[in-house]
Design a protein around this motif. Structure first.
Motif, PDB file in Angstrom:
ATOM      1  N   ASN A   1       0.816  -1.217   0.000  1.00  0.00           N
ATOM      2  CA  ASN A   1       0.000   0.000   0.000  1.00  0.00           C
ATOM      3  C   ASN A   1       0.852   1.269   0.000  1.00  0.00           C
ATOM      4  N   ASN A   2       2.145   1.146   0.322  1.00  0.00           N
ATOM      5  CA  ASN A   2       3.037   2.308   0.318  1.00  0.00           C
ATOM      6  C   ASN A   2       3.719   2.531  -1.029  1.00  0.00           C
ATOM      7  N   ILE A   3       3.503   1.645  -1.983  1.00  0.00           N
ATOM      8  CA  ILE A   3       4.132   1.779  -3.303  1.00  0.00           C
ATOM      9  C   ILE A   3       3.089   2.319  -4.281  1.00  0.00           C
ATOM     10  N   HIS A   4       3.412   3.466  -4.867  1.00  0.00           N
ATOM     11  CA  HIS A   4       2.492   4.109  -5.813  1.00  0.00           C
ATOM     12  C   HIS A   4       3.194   4.257  -7.165  1.00  0.00           C
ATOM     13  N   GLU A   5       2.576   3.709  -8.200  1.00  0.00           N
ATOM     14  CA  GLU A   5       3.138   3.792  -9.546  1.00  0.00           C
ATOM     15  C   GLU A   5       2.273   4.723 -10.390  1.00  0.00           C
ATOM     16  N   LYS A   6       2.968   5.500 -11.246  1.00  0.00           N
ATOM     17  CA  LYS A   6       2.223   6.456 -12.066  1.00  0.00           C
ATOM     18  C   LYS A   6       3.012   6.774 -13.333  1.00  0.00           C
ATOM     19  N   ALA A   7       2.299   6.858 -14.433  1.00  0.00           N
ATOM     20  CA  ALA A   7       2.918   7.280 -15.692  1.00  0.00           C
ATOM     21  C   ALA A   7       2.831   8.802 -15.774  1.00  0.00           C
ATOM     22  N   MET A   8       3.973   9.425 -16.031  1.00  0.00           N
ATOM     23  CA  MET A   8       4.002  10.879 -16.136  1.00  0.00           C
ATOM     24  C   MET A   8       5.242  11.299 -16.920  1.00  0.00           C
ATOM     25  N   PRO A   9       5.210  12.463 -17.558  1.00  0.00           N
ATOM     26  CA  PRO A   9       6.404  12.927 -18.283  1.00  0.00           C
ATOM     27  C   PRO A   9       7.518  13.291 -17.304  1.00  0.00           C
ATOM     28  N   LEU A  10       8.706  12.766 -17.569  1.00  0.00           N
ATOM     29  CA  LEU A  10       9.835  12.987 -16.672  1.00  0.00           C
ATOM     30  C   LEU A  10      10.999  13.701 -17.346  1.00  0.00           C
ATOM     31  N   GLY A  11      10.797  14.212 -18.513  1.00  0.00           N
ATOM     32  CA  GLY A  11      11.900  14.895 -19.197  1.00  0.00           C
ATOM     33  C   GLY A  11      12.824  13.878 -19.842  1.00  0.00           C
ATOM     34  N   GLU A  12      14.092  13.889 -19.478  1.00  0.00           N
ATOM     35  CA  GLU A  12      15.063  13.003 -20.101  1.00  0.00           C
ATOM     36  C   GLU A  12      15.185  11.651 -19.413  1.00  0.00           C
ATOM     37  N   SER A  13      14.623  11.472 -18.248  1.00  0.00           N
ATOM     38  CA  SER A  13      14.731  10.187 -17.560  1.00  0.00           C
ATOM     39  C   SER A  13      13.534   9.305 -17.893  1.00  0.00           C
ATOM     40  N   ASP A  14      13.735   7.993 -17.763  1.00  0.00           N
ATOM     41  CA  ASP A  14      12.670   7.034 -18.076  1.00  0.00           C
ATOM     42  C   ASP A  14      11.850   6.648 -16.845  1.00  0.00           C
ATOM     43  N   TRP A  15      12.482   6.654 -15.691  1.00  0.00           N
ATOM     44  CA  TRP A  15      11.755   6.328 -14.469  1.00  0.00           C
ATOM     45  C   TRP A  15      12.374   7.051 -13.294  1.00  0.00           C
ATOM     46  N   GLN A  16      11.581   7.172 -12.233  1.00  0.00           N
ATOM     47  CA  GLN A  16      11.988   7.986 -11.095  1.00  0.00           C
ATOM     48  C   GLN A  16      11.443   7.374  -9.803  1.00  0.00           C
ATOM     49  N   VAL A  17      12.232   7.484  -8.749  1.00  0.00           N
ATOM     50  CA  VAL A  17      11.831   7.054  -7.409  1.00  0.00           C
ATOM     51  C   VAL A  17      11.789   8.305  -6.541  1.00  0.00           C
ATOM     52  N   ALA A  18      10.721   8.476  -5.791  1.00  0.00           N
ATOM     53  CA  ALA A  18      10.601   9.656  -4.926  1.00  0.00           C
ATOM     54  C   ALA A  18      10.088   9.240  -3.548  1.00  0.00           C
ATOM     55  N   LEU A  19      10.699   9.816  -2.522  1.00  0.00           N
ATOM     56  CA  LEU A  19      10.311   9.613  -1.124  1.00  0.00           C
ATOM     57  C   LEU A  19      10.121  10.963  -0.473  1.00  0.00           C
ATOM     58  N   ARG A  20       9.198  11.051   0.432  1.00  0.00           N
ATOM     59  CA  ARG A  20       9.019  12.300   1.184  1.00  0.00           C
ATOM     60  C   ARG A  20       9.096  11.980   2.665  1.00  0.00           C
ATOM     61  N   SER A  21       9.887  12.767   3.357  1.00  0.00           N
ATOM     62  CA  SER A  21      10.050  12.630   4.793  1.00  0.00           C
ATOM     63  C   SER A  21       9.739  13.980   5.424  1.00  0.00           C
ATOM     64  N   TYR A  22       9.364  13.974   6.682  1.00  0.00           N
ATOM     65  CA  TYR A  22       9.081  15.218   7.391  1.00  0.00           C
ATOM     66  C   TYR A  22      10.054  15.343   8.550  1.00  0.00           C
ATOM     67  N   GLN A  23      10.736  16.475   8.614  1.00  0.00           N
ATOM     68  CA  GLN A  23      11.685  16.717   9.685  1.00  0.00           C
ATOM     69  C   GLN A  23      11.146  17.795  10.607  1.00  0.00           C
ATOM     70  N   VAL A  24      11.329  17.579  11.888  1.00  0.00           N
ATOM     71  CA  VAL A  24      10.862  18.521  12.906  1.00  0.00           C
ATOM     72  C   VAL A  24      11.882  19.643  13.049  1.00  0.00           C
ATOM     73  N   GLN A  25      11.403  20.867  13.003  1.00  0.00           N
ATOM     74  CA  GLN A  25      12.256  22.024  13.223  1.00  0.00           C
ATOM     75  C   GLN A  25      11.712  22.792  14.417  1.00  0.00           C
ATOM     76  N   THR A  26      12.586  23.062  15.358  1.00  0.00           N
ATOM     77  CA  THR A  26      12.195  23.824  16.536  1.00  0.00           C
ATOM     78  C   THR A  26      12.820  25.204  16.455  1.00  0.00           C
ATOM     79  N   GLU A  27      12.234  26.147  17.184  1.00  0.00           N
ATOM     80  CA  GLU A  27      12.789  27.495  17.185  1.00  0.00           C
ATOM     81  C   GLU A  27      14.121  27.495  17.904  1.00  0.00           C
ATOM     82  N   SER A  28      14.964  28.411  17.540  1.00  0.00           N
ATOM     83  CA  SER A  28      16.259  28.483  18.211  1.00  0.00           C
ATOM     84  C   SER A  28      16.067  29.133  19.578  1.00  0.00           C
ATOM     85  N   CYS A  29      16.803  28.650  20.534  1.00  0.00           N
ATOM     86  CA  CYS A  29      16.677  29.130  21.902  1.00  0.00           C
ATOM     87  C   CYS A  29      17.944  29.858  22.307  1.00  0.00           C
ATOM     88  N   ASP A  30      17.778  30.930  23.049  1.00  0.00           N
ATOM     89  CA  ASP A  30      18.936  31.620  23.606  1.00  0.00           C
ATOM     90  C   ASP A  30      19.456  30.803  24.776  1.00  0.00           C
TER      91      ASP A  30
END
Length: 172
Positions: free
Chosen positions: A100-129
């Protein structure tokens, strides 16, 4: 007789004035999530073996923890790219990735034939004195404590620092 009444009135007055004052409340640190996308664009045509799939395997091994937990997008733009995408999907399933985590899709990619993409979320906190000895008043933003708490949840290895041994080496 009047002195006990005056003391009672004075006590009631002091309690009444201090009971309605706002309590000291700290505000938590502001936390934001920043999306980070990892992409690998590959060409399916190769004159020497299957180098594009070897690059894919290196990408997967480098991002192993994300591959197992985050959605993976396999995009293709040609028939050869579609074949590589099927091969990549089978490889990911063999590595234990949820289908269920693997998603396949046909789309124009320019000069490449296939592409793998992952998205991650990183936590950013405010800077503290940094807190110094000159800070005699409590800070309203509980920033230092909460900032360290978020860092320990997200990156526990950053909470452990090397002990300061400079004084043992004579560096003051």
């Amino acid at each position: 007789m009047r002195s006990p009444i005056i003391w009672v009135l004075f006590t009631v007055l002091v309690i009444g004035l201090t009971a309605c004052t706002p309590a000291y409340q700290t505000e938590g640190v502001r936390v934001s999530l920043a999306p980070v996308t990892y992409k690998l664009s590959l060409s399916a045509k190769s004159s020497t073996g299957d180098t594009s799939f070897d690059e894919f395997i290196r990408f997967v091994s480098h991002h192993q923890s994300l591959i197992l937990t985050q959605p993976i997008h396999l995009n293709y733009s040609s028939k050869a790219g579609a074949k590589k995408t099927v091969k990549a999907r089978n490889y990911l399933l063999a590595q234990g990735v949820d289908k269920n985590n693997i998603h396949e899709k046909a789309m124009p990619l320019g000069e490449s034939d296939w592409q793998v993409a992952l998205r991650s979320y990183q936590v950013q906190t405010e800077s503290c004195d940094p807190v110094t000895i000159a800070d005699i008043h409590p800070k309203k933003s509980g920033c230092v404590l909460t900032h360290n708490q978020w860092l320990s949840k997200v990156h526990p290895e950053k909470g452990v620092s090397a002990p300061d041994t400079s004084h043992e080496q004579g560096n003051y």
